[in-house]
Structure formats: structure tokens, C-alpha cells
Motif scaffolding. Structure first.
Motif, mmCIF file in Angstrom:
data_model
loop_
_atom_site.group_PDB
_atom_site.id
_atom_site.type_symbol
_atom_site.label_atom_id
_atom_site.label_comp_id
_atom_site.label_asym_id
_atom_site.label_seq_id
_atom_site.Cartn_x
_atom_site.Cartn_y
_atom_site.Cartn_z
ATOM 1 N N PRO A 175 36.106 37.758 56.655
ATOM 2 C CA PRO A 175 37.357 38.495 56.210
ATOM 3 C C PRO A 175 38.253 37.217 55.391
ATOM 4 N N ALA A 176 38.423 35.988 55.423
ATOM 5 C CA ALA A 176 38.519 35.686 54.398
ATOM 6 C C ALA A 176 38.430 35.132 52.621
ATOM 7 N N HIS A 177 37.439 35.603 52.986
ATOM 8 C CA HIS A 177 36.187 36.133 51.527
ATOM 9 C C HIS A 177 37.003 36.970 51.207
ATOM 10 N N VAL A 178 37.508 37.845 51.676
ATOM 11 C CA VAL A 178 37.844 38.876 51.005
ATOM 12 C C VAL A 178 39.342 39.575 50.251
ATOM 13 N N VAL A 179 39.676 39.143 49.396
ATOM 14 C CA VAL A 179 41.106 38.918 48.808
ATOM 15 C C VAL A 179 41.749 40.130 48.370
ATOM 16 N N SER A 180 42.038 40.891 48.601
ATOM 17 C CA SER A 180 43.346 41.956 48.742
ATOM 18 C C SER A 180 44.061 41.589 47.648
ATOM 19 N N VAL A 181 45.051 43.542 47.811
ATOM 20 C CA VAL A 181 45.762 43.540 46.136
ATOM 21 C C VAL A 181 47.329 43.750 47.500
ATOM 22 N N ASN A 182 48.028 42.724 47.344
ATOM 23 C CA ASN A 182 49.223 43.106 48.386
ATOM 24 C C ASN A 182 49.995 44.130 48.193
ATOM 25 N N GLN A 183 50.376 44.723 49.478
ATOM 26 C CA GLN A 183 51.154 46.209 50.139
ATOM 27 C C GLN A 183 52.153 46.068 49.793
ATOM 28 N N GLY A 184 53.586 46.823 50.343
ATOM 29 C CA GLY A 184 54.793 46.581 50.315
ATOM 30 C C GLY A 184 55.953 46.089 48.842
ATOM 31 N N VAL A 185 54.692 46.119 48.188
ATOM 32 C CA VAL A 185 55.851 45.137 46.634
ATOM 33 C C VAL A 185 55.212 46.628 45.205
ATOM 34 N N SER A 186 56.298 45.822 44.572
ATOM 35 C CA SER A 186 55.730 46.705 42.795
ATOM 36 C C SER A 186 54.243 46.335 42.705
ATOM 37 N N ALA A 187 54.390 47.574 41.945
ATOM 38 C CA ALA A 187 52.792 47.166 41.204
ATOM 39 C C ALA A 187 52.377 45.765 40.230
ATOM 40 N N GLU A 188 53.838 45.756 39.389
ATOM 41 C CA GLU A 188 53.991 44.469 39.113
ATOM 42 C C GLU A 188 53.466 43.498 39.603
ATOM 43 N N SER A 189 54.200 43.086 40.977
ATOM 44 C CA SER A 189 54.489 41.973 41.513
ATOM 45 C C SER A 189 52.756 41.806 41.883
ATOM 46 N N ALA A 190 52.110 42.922 42.687
ATOM 47 C CA ALA A 190 50.912 43.242 42.942
ATOM 48 C C ALA A 190 49.636 42.932 41.998
ATOM 49 N N ALA A 191 50.004 43.370 40.697
ATOM 50 C CA ALA A 191 49.374 42.434 40.218
ATOM 51 C C ALA A 191 49.468 41.153 39.878
ATOM 52 N N GLU A 192 51.043 40.902 39.671
ATOM 53 C CA GLU A 192 50.882 39.264 39.897
ATOM 54 C C GLU A 192 50.245 37.723 40.056
ATOM 55 N N GLU A 193 50.466 38.496 41.328
ATOM 56 C CA GLU A 193 49.920 37.622 43.016
ATOM 57 C C GLU A 193 48.224 38.043 43.006
ATOM 58 N N TYR A 194 48.358 38.760 42.554
ATOM 59 C CA TYR A 194 46.641 39.286 42.390
ATOM 60 C C TYR A 194 45.683 38.355 41.548
ATOM 61 N N GLU A 195 46.324 38.638 40.389
ATOM 62 C CA GLU A 195 46.086 37.469 39.600
ATOM 63 C C GLU A 195 45.869 36.218 40.150
ATOM 64 N N PHE A 196 47.387 35.960 40.319
ATOM 65 C CA PHE A 196 47.823 34.457 40.911
ATOM 66 C C PHE A 196 46.239 33.870 41.811
ATOM 67 N N ALA A 197 46.161 35.331 42.710
ATOM 68 C CA ALA A 197 45.285 34.673 43.904
ATOM 69 C C ALA A 197 43.435 34.653 43.657
ATOM 70 N N ILE A 198 43.381 35.400 42.254
ATOM 71 C CA ILE A 198 42.074 34.927 41.475
ATOM 72 C C ILE A 198 41.776 33.523 40.775
ATOM 73 N N ARG A 199 43.064 33.572 40.292
ATOM 74 C CA ARG A 199 43.024 32.258 39.402
ATOM 75 C C ARG A 199 42.889 30.624 40.682
ATOM 76 N N GLN A 200 42.810 31.114 41.434
ATOM 77 C CA GLN A 200 42.844 29.951 42.300
ATOM 78 C C GLN A 200 41.111 30.060 42.957
ATOM 79 N N GLN A 201 40.907 31.579 43.195
ATOM 80 C CA GLN A 201 39.287 31.025 43.224
ATOM 81 C C GLN A 201 38.461 30.601 42.068
#
Length: 255
Positions: free
Chosen positions: A101-127
């Protein structure tokens, strides 16, 4: 630029079998070479077509513990929403195979699309930093082992729609988009990320996409009018998986 291949199958059933074999083969090669398999999923009919991977032979032979799962597109909705690509993937694939389960990098919910995109890009940069995801040799984009896309009847892939400004994006990896004709928002891989992948697969099934598949493989159209035509891996391969219905507009000489 590497080559583009078109594989046409007699039925969706045969396409699904061919796709499962192909993904399993890429997974094995990536694990041997890098110790990890980073794959990006899409929405639409993709999960249905990946269903064969849950069969006994793949459960036993695929090294699921080395899989790292991402999304080439995701709607900014709750994970329980039927439109959530995460939910579809969870029900149809992820819950049926032993992926960590920890290997599934999902997109955050409950935030704006802009925030979701920024947070997801940050998560990918860590990977990318911890080498779960490779780095492109020709750009600073991440190099996914496999990006799985689905061709839409308007020529869209991921959440990249015709004539959308995001098609011109050159530096951001993830971008928020409003889905045309709907109130939904989504986040999507940009073209630099898709075109930095080692392998890209575009699925084309059914007669509704037949004109778009034929034009994708034909003469170059005005820039931005046909997003699928802009998928052109810099240092990787593009493979189209089509059924006969989707390939029905392609002249026999072209295949």
C-alpha cells in the motif's frame, strides 16, 4: 526518437491478454535493471483492460513488491467517488494483487486542483530522489518505466484535451485542468513527463475512437488539435494497443 508500434487484436479479450503479458514483461525487466517498476495508470477503460493481471499466473510470477503505482491523470474527487481513478484501480486491480500500500502514490483529495497538483508533483520528486522513479537522460523530467494511457474520442490522452494551454507546458510535471463540458477538475501528467517515459502504451478500443486512431498515426495535424499525436517519447517506445474496431479506419497499407 524510438519507434512507434501498433498492435491490433481481434477482440478486447485478446487485447487484455496481450496487455497483461506486455506489462508483466516490462515489470520483470525494470526490476532486474533498477530494482523497481514505476507505472502510471489512467482512467477510462484502462483498469478493465488490465484485469488479466489478477490471474493466477501473474499473481505467482510478477514481483508485486517492487511495483510503485502513480496516476497519469486523476480527478480531484473523494477517493470513494465512482469517478475516482484511484477507486477504480483499487477495486479492479490493486486490492487483488499483493502491491505494498505504501507504494501507491495517490493524489490528495479535499484540496483545490492547484494544491493537489503541487502536492502530487512534490511526492513524485521525492520518489525520483530515492530512485524509485528514474530520471530522463535528455531532460530533468522523471522517467517512468511505463505510462498507460487511453485514447478518448476527441483525441485526448491522460487529461490533456485538444487545444488546451496545458499542452504547451514545458516545466511543470503535474498540471491542474478543468475537464471540458464538466464541472470536474483533474490533475494530469504534462507532455514532458509522458514523453520522458521508457515505455508509453496508448489503448484504443471501440469504433468511437477509430477516426482519432487513424489520424494519430497519419499526417501531422495543427499543433494541439490532437493531443495523442503529441505523445512521442524522446528516449523510449510508444506502443498502441488497439482492437479491430478501433483500427477499422486505418488503411491496410499503414499497419
Amino acid at each position: 526518437r524510438m519507434e512507434t508500434k501498433l498492435r491490433v487484436f481481434d477482440s478486447e479479450e485478446e487485447l487484455a491478454t496481450g496487455l497483461a503479458d506486455y506489462v508483466a514483461h516490462l515489470s520483470e525487466a525494470a526490476v532486474k535493471e533498477r530494482g523497481a517498476f514505476a507505472v502510471a495508470l489512467s482512467g477510462g477503460s484502462l483498469i478493465k483492460h488490465l484485469g488479466k493481471l489478477t490471474g493466477v499466473q501473474f499473481l505467482k510470477t510478477v514481483d508485486w513488491s517492487r511495483w510503485h503505482v502513480f496516476w497519469a491523470e486523476e480527478k480531484v474527487v473523494a477517493k470513494k467517488n465512482p469517478d475516482s481513478n484511484y477507486r477504480q484501480a483499487k477495486l479492479g486491480l490493486l486490492s487483488k494483487v499483493p502491491i505494498t500500500p505504501a507504494h501507491v502514490v495517490s493524489v490528495n483529495q479535499g484540496v483545490s486542483a492547484e494544491s493537489a497538483a503541487e502536492e502530487y508533483e512534490f511526492a513524485i520528486r521525492q520518489q525520483v530522489r530515492n530512485r524509485t522513479v528514474g530520471v530522463s537522460r535528455s531532460s530533468d523530467s522523471p522517467r517512468f518505466d511505463l505510462v498507460l494511457l487511453v485514447l478518448g474520442p476527441d483525441g485526448h490522452v491522460a487529461s490533456l484535451y485538444p487545444n488546451h494551454p496545458v499542452l504547451m507546458e514545458s516545466s511543470q510535471w503535474i498540471h491542474p485542468v478543468c475537464i471540458p463540458g464538466r464541472s470536474d477538475e483533474a490533475v494530469t501528467f504534462t507532455l514532458p513527463v509522458i514523453n520522458s517515459a521508457a515505455k508509453v502504451v496508448i489503448l484504443a478500443t471501440g469504433t468511437s475512437v477509430a477516426p482519432q486512431l487513424a489520424s494519430a498515426l497519419g499526417e501531422r495535424l495543427p499543433n494541439g488539435t490532437h493531443p495523442a499525436q503529441l505523445v512521442d517519447p524522446l528516449d523510449g517506445n510508444l506502443v498502441w494497443f488497439a482492437d479491430v474496431a478501433a483500427a477499422s479506419f486505418i488503411s491496410k497499407s499503414a499497419t
